[in-house]
Design a protein around this motif. Sequence first.
Motif, mmCIF file in Angstrom:
data_model
loop_
_atom_site.group_PDB
_atom_site.id
_atom_site.type_symbol
_atom_site.label_atom_id
_atom_site.label_comp_id
_atom_site.label_asym_id
_atom_site.label_seq_id
_atom_site.Cartn_x
_atom_site.Cartn_y
_atom_site.Cartn_z
ATOM 1 N N ARG A 74 38.178 -28.797 -85.316
ATOM 2 C CA ARG A 74 38.239 -28.872 -83.861
ATOM 3 C C ARG A 74 39.655 -28.584 -83.342
ATOM 4 O O ARG A 74 39.827 -27.987 -82.263
ATOM 5 C CB ARG A 74 37.768 -30.245 -83.401
ATOM 6 C CG ARG A 74 36.304 -30.518 -83.736
ATOM 7 C CD ARG A 74 35.879 -31.895 -83.293
ATOM 8 N NE ARG A 74 34.538 -32.197 -83.796
ATOM 9 C CZ ARG A 74 33.412 -31.803 -83.199
ATOM 10 N NH1 ARG A 74 33.480 -31.074 -82.084
ATOM 11 N NH2 ARG A 74 32.234 -32.127 -83.708
ATOM 12 N N THR A 75 40.668 -28.989 -84.097
ATOM 13 C CA THR A 75 42.053 -28.715 -83.691
ATOM 14 C C THR A 75 42.331 -27.224 -83.728
ATOM 15 O O THR A 75 43.013 -26.673 -82.849
ATOM 16 C CB THR A 75 43.022 -29.470 -84.605
ATOM 17 O OG1 THR A 75 42.725 -30.863 -84.555
ATOM 18 C CG2 THR A 75 44.467 -29.251 -84.164
ATOM 19 N N VAL A 76 41.842 -26.554 -84.789
ATOM 20 C CA VAL A 76 41.999 -25.101 -84.873
ATOM 21 C C VAL A 76 41.330 -24.431 -83.672
ATOM 22 O O VAL A 76 41.878 -23.493 -83.058
ATOM 23 C CB VAL A 76 41.404 -24.584 -86.192
ATOM 24 C CG1 VAL A 76 41.338 -23.059 -86.182
ATOM 25 C CG2 VAL A 76 42.242 -25.064 -87.367
ATOM 26 N N ALA A 77 40.142 -24.931 -83.321
ATOM 27 C CA ALA A 77 39.439 -24.359 -82.156
ATOM 28 C C ALA A 77 40.238 -24.579 -80.877
ATOM 29 O O ALA A 77 40.327 -23.684 -80.003
ATOM 30 C CB ALA A 77 38.051 -24.992 -82.037
ATOM 31 N N ALA A 78 40.854 -25.759 -80.742
ATOM 32 C CA ALA A 78 41.661 -26.037 -79.547
ATOM 33 C C ALA A 78 42.875 -25.134 -79.484
ATOM 34 O O ALA A 78 43.272 -24.645 -78.402
ATOM 35 C CB ALA A 78 42.100 -27.505 -79.564
ATOM 36 N N GLY A 82 44.082 -22.161 -76.721
ATOM 37 C CA GLY A 82 45.332 -22.394 -76.021
ATOM 38 C C GLY A 82 45.476 -23.795 -75.462
ATOM 39 O O GLY A 82 46.365 -24.040 -74.636
ATOM 40 N N ARG A 83 44.683 -24.711 -75.898
ATOM 41 C CA ARG A 83 44.750 -26.085 -75.410
ATOM 42 C C ARG A 83 45.677 -26.873 -76.330
ATOM 43 O O ARG A 83 45.257 -27.692 -77.157
ATOM 44 C CB ARG A 83 43.360 -26.682 -75.345
ATOM 45 C CG ARG A 83 42.412 -25.807 -74.506
ATOM 46 C CD ARG A 83 41.027 -26.379 -74.413
ATOM 47 N NE ARG A 83 41.006 -27.618 -73.633
ATOM 48 C CZ ARG A 83 39.891 -28.281 -73.327
ATOM 49 N NH1 ARG A 83 38.722 -27.814 -73.760
ATOM 50 N NH2 ARG A 83 39.969 -29.398 -72.632
ATOM 51 N N ARG A 88 47.703 -31.123 -80.041
ATOM 52 C CA ARG A 88 48.724 -32.042 -80.536
ATOM 53 C C ARG A 88 48.161 -33.455 -80.689
ATOM 54 O O ARG A 88 48.441 -34.138 -81.682
ATOM 55 C CB ARG A 88 49.917 -32.044 -79.576
ATOM 56 C CG ARG A 88 50.954 -33.112 -79.908
ATOM 57 C CD ARG A 88 52.187 -32.933 -79.054
ATOM 58 N NE ARG A 88 52.925 -31.745 -79.488
ATOM 59 C CZ ARG A 88 53.770 -31.731 -80.514
ATOM 60 N NH1 ARG A 88 53.970 -32.830 -81.224
ATOM 61 N NH2 ARG A 88 54.413 -30.632 -80.851
ATOM 62 N N GLU A 89 47.360 -33.893 -79.700
ATOM 63 C CA GLU A 89 46.753 -35.225 -79.789
ATOM 64 C C GLU A 89 45.860 -35.330 -81.028
ATOM 65 O O GLU A 89 45.883 -36.335 -81.752
ATOM 66 C CB GLU A 89 45.939 -35.495 -78.525
ATOM 67 C CG GLU A 89 45.319 -36.874 -78.501
ATOM 68 C CD GLU A 89 44.501 -37.104 -77.235
ATOM 69 O OE1 GLU A 89 43.798 -38.149 -77.190
ATOM 70 O OE2 GLU A 89 44.554 -36.252 -76.323
ATOM 71 N N ALA A 90 45.096 -34.277 -81.285
ATOM 72 C CA ALA A 90 44.228 -34.274 -82.466
ATOM 73 C C ALA A 90 45.063 -34.265 -83.745
ATOM 74 O O ALA A 90 44.724 -34.920 -84.740
ATOM 75 C CB ALA A 90 43.306 -33.051 -82.422
ATOM 76 N N ALA A 91 46.185 -33.523 -83.729
ATOM 77 C CA ALA A 91 47.039 -33.458 -84.918
ATOM 78 C C ALA A 91 47.640 -34.828 -85.233
ATOM 79 O O ALA A 91 47.774 -35.212 -86.411
ATOM 80 C CB ALA A 91 48.141 -32.428 -84.703
ATOM 81 N N GLU A 92 48.032 -35.563 -84.188
ATOM 82 C CA GLU A 92 48.557 -36.910 -84.423
ATOM 83 C C GLU A 92 47.488 -37.819 -85.048
ATOM 84 O O GLU A 92 47.779 -38.606 -85.959
ATOM 85 C CB GLU A 92 49.040 -37.505 -83.097
ATOM 86 C CG GLU A 92 50.298 -36.814 -82.548
ATOM 87 C CD GLU A 92 50.672 -37.323 -81.175
ATOM 88 O OE1 GLU A 92 49.856 -38.101 -80.598
ATOM 89 O OE2 GLU A 92 51.747 -36.963 -80.675
#
Length: 228
Positions: A74-78, A82-83, A88-92
């Motif tokens: 999902r982070t890759v999709a974000a 360009g979100r 970043r929130e997902a990466a944390e």
Amino acid sequence: MMKQFFALVRGHSHEAAEAVVDRNALVILRQQVRDCADAIAAARRAVAIAIAQNDQEIVQFKKLVARIEDLEQRTVAALEQGRNELAREAAETIALLEAERDASDAAQKTFGTEIERLKRIVRASEMRLRELQRGQRIVAAVDSTQRLRESAPGSSLSALRDAEATLLRLRTRQKQIDAAAAAMAEMEQSGDPAAVSEKLAAAGCGMPLKSSADTVLERLASKIARPA
């Protein structure tokens, strides 16, 4: 002088305690074996609980891995959309989950090593307990035998000797009764003319008084051979 007196008292107390322990050594051993068995059973339960907890840790680890994989996708999709803030929130969150995953993996390794060590201890203890139980059975049998031997001058072996003497008297009396009965029968027959005649006939002196199977067969055979 007082020191010697106190030493004497302590010496008597020590010897009395040792004598009590020696007299009750088998009872003490049985209780010690029971205590060992209870301790090993408790250790087995503890190992089983540890294994169950480790299994739960493995399940939790797999859930963490699955959640991390899902969030990474999902982070890759974000990022592709360009979100960047959402990414970043997902990466944390992924970083926190990875730290928890690594801690779970380390706990599993430590838990697994400790469980294997505990299993070896329990198995070795079980072997020692079985050896103790075998030894307990042997010393119990030896103790019973020694008690019988120690009581030999008294009631135990004396009772055995008395029983053997009674048996011998009974057998001797029975033989005497049988011999007397045989003698009486012999005397009765010696004064009976019929009995004397039967004894002579049985010895082959004169004609037999009773028909035998051979005489019956000879008589019937002679009838068959006789011409009509």
